[in-house]
Enzyme design. Structure first.
Site, mmCIF file in Angstrom:
data_model
loop_
_atom_site.group_PDB
_atom_site.id
_atom_site.type_symbol
_atom_site.label_atom_id
_atom_site.label_comp_id
_atom_site.label_asym_id
_atom_site.label_seq_id
_atom_site.Cartn_x
_atom_site.Cartn_y
_atom_site.Cartn_z
ATOM 1 N N HIS A 1 -2.209 1.492 9.606
ATOM 2 C CA HIS A 1 -2.160 2.212 8.321
ATOM 3 C C HIS A 1 -2.501 3.690 8.446
ATOM 4 O O HIS A 1 -3.305 4.229 7.667
ATOM 5 C CB HIS A 1 -3.058 1.509 7.290
ATOM 6 C CG HIS A 1 -2.375 1.291 5.973
ATOM 7 N ND1 HIS A 1 -2.659 2.026 4.858
ATOM 8 C CD2 HIS A 1 -1.398 0.444 5.609
ATOM 9 C CE1 HIS A 1 -1.909 1.627 3.849
ATOM 10 N NE2 HIS A 1 -1.116 0.661 4.283
ATOM 11 N N GLU B 1 8.738 -8.664 6.637
ATOM 12 C CA GLU B 1 7.391 -8.889 6.112
ATOM 13 C C GLU B 1 7.487 -9.758 4.850
ATOM 14 O O GLU B 1 8.364 -9.565 4.013
ATOM 15 C CB GLU B 1 6.727 -7.544 5.767
ATOM 16 C CG GLU B 1 5.292 -7.673 5.272
ATOM 17 C CD GLU B 1 4.661 -6.308 4.959
ATOM 18 O OE1 GLU B 1 5.408 -5.329 4.753
ATOM 19 O OE2 GLU B 1 3.417 -6.242 4.912
ATOM 20 N N ARG C 1 0.504 -11.267 10.781
ATOM 21 C CA ARG C 1 -0.220 -9.997 10.868
ATOM 22 C C ARG C 1 -1.697 -10.275 10.702
ATOM 23 O O ARG C 1 -2.085 -11.009 9.776
ATOM 24 C CB ARG C 1 0.271 -9.064 9.754
ATOM 25 C CG ARG C 1 -0.269 -7.664 9.848
ATOM 26 C CD ARG C 1 0.129 -6.841 8.632
ATOM 27 N NE ARG C 1 -0.931 -6.849 7.644
ATOM 28 C CZ ARG C 1 -1.128 -5.896 6.736
ATOM 29 N NH1 ARG C 1 -0.298 -4.861 6.669
ATOM 30 N NH2 ARG C 1 -2.108 -5.968 5.868
ATOM 31 N N GLU D 1 1.682 -1.243 13.973
ATOM 32 C CA GLU D 1 2.368 -0.502 12.897
ATOM 33 C C GLU D 1 1.616 0.744 12.463
ATOM 34 O O GLU D 1 0.385 0.733 12.388
ATOM 35 C CB GLU D 1 2.508 -1.474 11.707
ATOM 36 C CG GLU D 1 3.110 -0.854 10.474
ATOM 37 C CD GLU D 1 3.075 -1.816 9.294
ATOM 38 O OE1 GLU D 1 2.883 -3.032 9.492
ATOM 39 O OE2 GLU D 1 3.245 -1.345 8.157
ATOM 40 N N ARG E 1 10.756 0.293 9.603
ATOM 41 C CA ARG E 1 10.195 -0.501 8.514
ATOM 42 C C ARG E 1 10.734 -0.149 7.130
ATOM 43 O O ARG E 1 10.235 -0.661 6.123
ATOM 44 C CB ARG E 1 8.676 -0.344 8.499
ATOM 45 C CG ARG E 1 7.999 -0.793 9.782
ATOM 46 C CD ARG E 1 6.770 -1.592 9.460
ATOM 47 N NE ARG E 1 7.160 -2.774 8.726
ATOM 48 C CZ ARG E 1 6.519 -3.288 7.681
ATOM 49 N NH1 ARG E 1 5.421 -2.734 7.241
ATOM 50 N NH2 ARG E 1 6.980 -4.356 7.072
ATOM 51 N N TRP F 1 -5.326 6.937 3.675
ATOM 52 C CA TRP F 1 -5.546 5.550 3.303
ATOM 53 C C TRP F 1 -4.472 4.676 3.895
ATOM 54 O O TRP F 1 -3.902 4.465 4.660
ATOM 55 C CB TRP F 1 -5.486 5.315 1.783
ATOM 56 C CG TRP F 1 -5.736 3.851 1.525
ATOM 57 C CD1 TRP F 1 -6.923 3.209 1.629
ATOM 58 C CD2 TRP F 1 -4.764 2.841 1.217
ATOM 59 N NE1 TRP F 1 -6.765 1.868 1.394
ATOM 60 C CE2 TRP F 1 -5.444 1.605 1.141
ATOM 61 C CE3 TRP F 1 -3.378 2.858 1.000
ATOM 62 C CZ2 TRP F 1 -4.797 0.417 0.861
ATOM 63 C CZ3 TRP F 1 -2.726 1.689 0.719
ATOM 64 C CH2 TRP F 1 -3.437 0.458 0.650
ATOM 65 N N ASP G 1 -1.514 -3.726 11.585
ATOM 66 C CA ASP G 1 -1.167 -2.503 10.856
ATOM 67 C C ASP G 1 -2.341 -1.527 10.922
ATOM 68 O O ASP G 1 -3.423 -1.822 10.422
ATOM 69 C CB ASP G 1 -0.857 -2.861 9.392
ATOM 70 C CG ASP G 1 -0.208 -1.718 8.626
ATOM 71 O OD1 ASP G 1 -0.232 -0.574 9.114
ATOM 72 O OD2 ASP G 1 0.334 -1.996 7.529
ATOM 73 N N TYR H 1 -8.842 -1.353 5.599
ATOM 74 C CA TYR H 1 -7.491 -1.648 5.117
ATOM 75 C C TYR H 1 -7.079 -3.084 5.471
ATOM 76 O O TYR H 1 -7.332 -3.553 6.580
ATOM 77 C CB TYR H 1 -6.453 -0.674 5.709
ATOM 78 C CG TYR H 1 -5.078 -1.203 5.494
ATOM 79 C CD1 TYR H 1 -4.483 -1.113 4.240
ATOM 80 C CD2 TYR H 1 -4.418 -1.934 6.479
ATOM 81 C CE1 TYR H 1 -3.256 -1.702 3.988
ATOM 82 C CE2 TYR H 1 -3.193 -2.524 6.235
ATOM 83 C CZ TYR H 1 -2.626 -2.401 4.982
ATOM 84 O OH TYR H 1 -1.428 -3.004 4.723
HETATM 85 O O1 EZ4 Z 1 -0.372 -0.896 2.119
HETATM 86 O O2 EZ4 Z 1 2.584 -1.819 0.373
HETATM 87 O O3 EZ4 Z 1 2.617 -3.256 5.889
HETATM 88 N N1 EZ4 Z 1 2.248 -3.308 4.763
HETATM 89 C C1 EZ4 Z 1 1.485 -2.380 4.150
HETATM 90 C C2 EZ4 Z 1 1.254 -2.584 2.678
HETATM 91 C C3 EZ4 Z 1 0.980 -1.251 1.975
HETATM 92 C C4 EZ4 Z 1 1.278 -1.388 0.519
HETATM 93 C C5 EZ4 Z 1 1.076 -0.060 -0.211
HETATM 94 O O4 EZ4 Z 1 1.595 -0.117 -1.498
HETATM 95 O O5 EZ4 Z 1 1.036 -1.445 4.772
HETATM 96 O O6 EZ4 Z 1 0.214 -3.490 2.475
HETATM 97 CO CO CO Z 2 2.134 -1.267 6.601
#
Ligand code: EZ4
Ligand code: CO
Length: 402
Positions: free
Chosen positions: A212, A339, A147, A236, A283, A402, A210, A159
């Protein structure tokens, strides 16, 4: 075999973990993870005040019945606190059942579907050059799937970017730290990251990213489309998934594979995404979605639609969840990837385990049970420390995801 005692162990070997230990009148014990990052004490209270008193005297081998008792019996269904508490009980009881049978847990699920479990690691850097280097280090360590996240010019603490160690850990402050977000800047930057990665390393490794939950469905569709040439393994959490139908728009515009679900608690959170084939990977993992008992229901529904598993495996999921997930991954027919964000040596010492990493894969152990224990003496040396996940804000102070 009756449950005679159960207790919660909270420890912070670098980060907080909540573990439930169940004891039986046969002398067998089992443990389950109940960690909810940034909200740990809520699950501790739920277990101690509302679950453990109901467990004493119950038949430890009736895992399904106890699951239904805690889910239906509470009247108040679902939610991250409830489902993590149920997961902890469920995993501890599967641990006990497998120990009683003298078998590793994957045997009780139906036995092996594969020899080893492909994992992806987390590479990140402050800018594209640093992330390219970090991906190279993961390739050197033997990872087949990586990743990649990078800092974005003009965004404070994007992030997924660590602070100079292999162990990226977002829950790092006694009050939520403030990060920023700007979609236009991210949309301009992320395709450049993957262009640089493919130009440097070619197409022999799986790359993942990701988002997020940061994009609107339209922005998400645009990003997924622009990343197509870089052939990601998955993209993701492109957009918040409370509105599952939002993923129709992304699907209409892109063939980039999509993964969603690390914050889902139950099959109901994913039902439409799965039935309409709006995602490619689900996931949810053991601690997030009610333990082995519920996770395999989600995987079975997903298998009808050729959707594969990609269990969440960040460091806030304890080695107990990682161990249990590896038994699940070793069995589940529609496995995709796992993961694997490595735990610190301090955490590994508190939770001795029999799984191991080799050449890009995790190998499940053959110890009866799920193969993870807790060193309670060592755990007691690391008291709980308040730690929140960050919040994200737009430049004008508007709260974002977030
Ligand atoms: O931000 O588990 O894909 N993994 C993630 C993680 C989450 C954390 C939050 O507690 O998005 O890093
Ligand atoms: Co994630």
């Amino acid at each position: 075999m009756r449950i005679t005692a159960a207790r919660v162990i909270v420890t912070c070997p670098g980060r907080n973990f909540v573990t439930l230990k169940i004891e039986t009148d046969q002398g067998l014990t089992g443990i389950g993870d109940a960690t909810l990052n940034g909200r740990e004490k809520a699950v501790v209270a739920y277990l101690e005040d509302h679950v453990i008193p109901c467990l004493i005297g119950q038949a430890a081998d009736q895992i399904e019945h106890i699951w239904q008792y805690l889910y239906r019996g509470a009247y108040w269904r679902r939610g991250p606190v409830t489902m993590r508490a149920i997961a902890a009980v469920d995993v501890a009881l599967w641990d006990i059942k497998a120990k009683a049978a003298g078998m590793p847990l994957y045997q009780l699920l139906g036995g092996r579907s594969r020899d080893r479990v492909m994992v992806y690691g987390h590479a990140n850097g402050a800018d594209i050059a640093e992330t390219v280097d970090a991906v190279g280090r993961y390739i050197d360590m033997g990872y087949k799937a990586i990743r990649a996240q990078s800092g974005i010019p003009g965004i404070k603490d994007a992030y997924g970017v660590g602070r100079g160690t292999l162990h990226y850990e977002p829950a790092d402050a006694a009050l939520p730290s403030e990060t920023t977000w700007d979609t236009a800047k991210a949309l301009a930057h992320v395709p450049q990251l993957f262009e640089a990665l493919r130009a440097t390393y070619g197409f022999d490794h799986h790359l993942l990213h990701d988002a997020h939950h940061r994009y609107t469905p339209q922005e998400a569709a645009s990003l997924a489309r622009r990343l197509e040439d870089f052939r990601l393994f998955w993209l993701e959490d492109l957009t918040p998934a409370e509105n599952q139908a939002a993923f129709r728009l992304i699907r209409q515009h892109s063939t980039t594979p999509l993964a969603v679900g690390e914050i889902f608690n139950t099959i109901w959170d994913a039902k439409q995404l799965i039935e309409e084939q709006l995602i490619d990977y689900i996931r949810t993992t053991v601690v997030g979605a009610g333990g082995i008992t519920h996770l395999r229901r989600i995987a079975d529904l997903a298998s009808l639609y050729q959707i594969r598993t990609g269990c969440h495996g960040a460091t806030d999921l304890s080695p107990v969840t990682m161990g249990a997930a590896l038994h699940f991954d070793t069995w589940v027919p529609n496995f995709g990837i796992q993961e694997y964000m490595r735990h610190t040596p301090e955490t590994d010492a508190v939770f001795p385990h029999d799984y191991h990493f080799e050449d890009g894969f995790l190998h499940v152990g053959d110890t009866p049970g799920h193969g993870v224990t807790i060193d309670e003496t060592l755990a007691a040396r690391y008291p709980y420390q308040p730690a929140f996940l960050p919040v994200a804000m737009l430049e004008d102070g508007t709260m974002w995801n977030w």
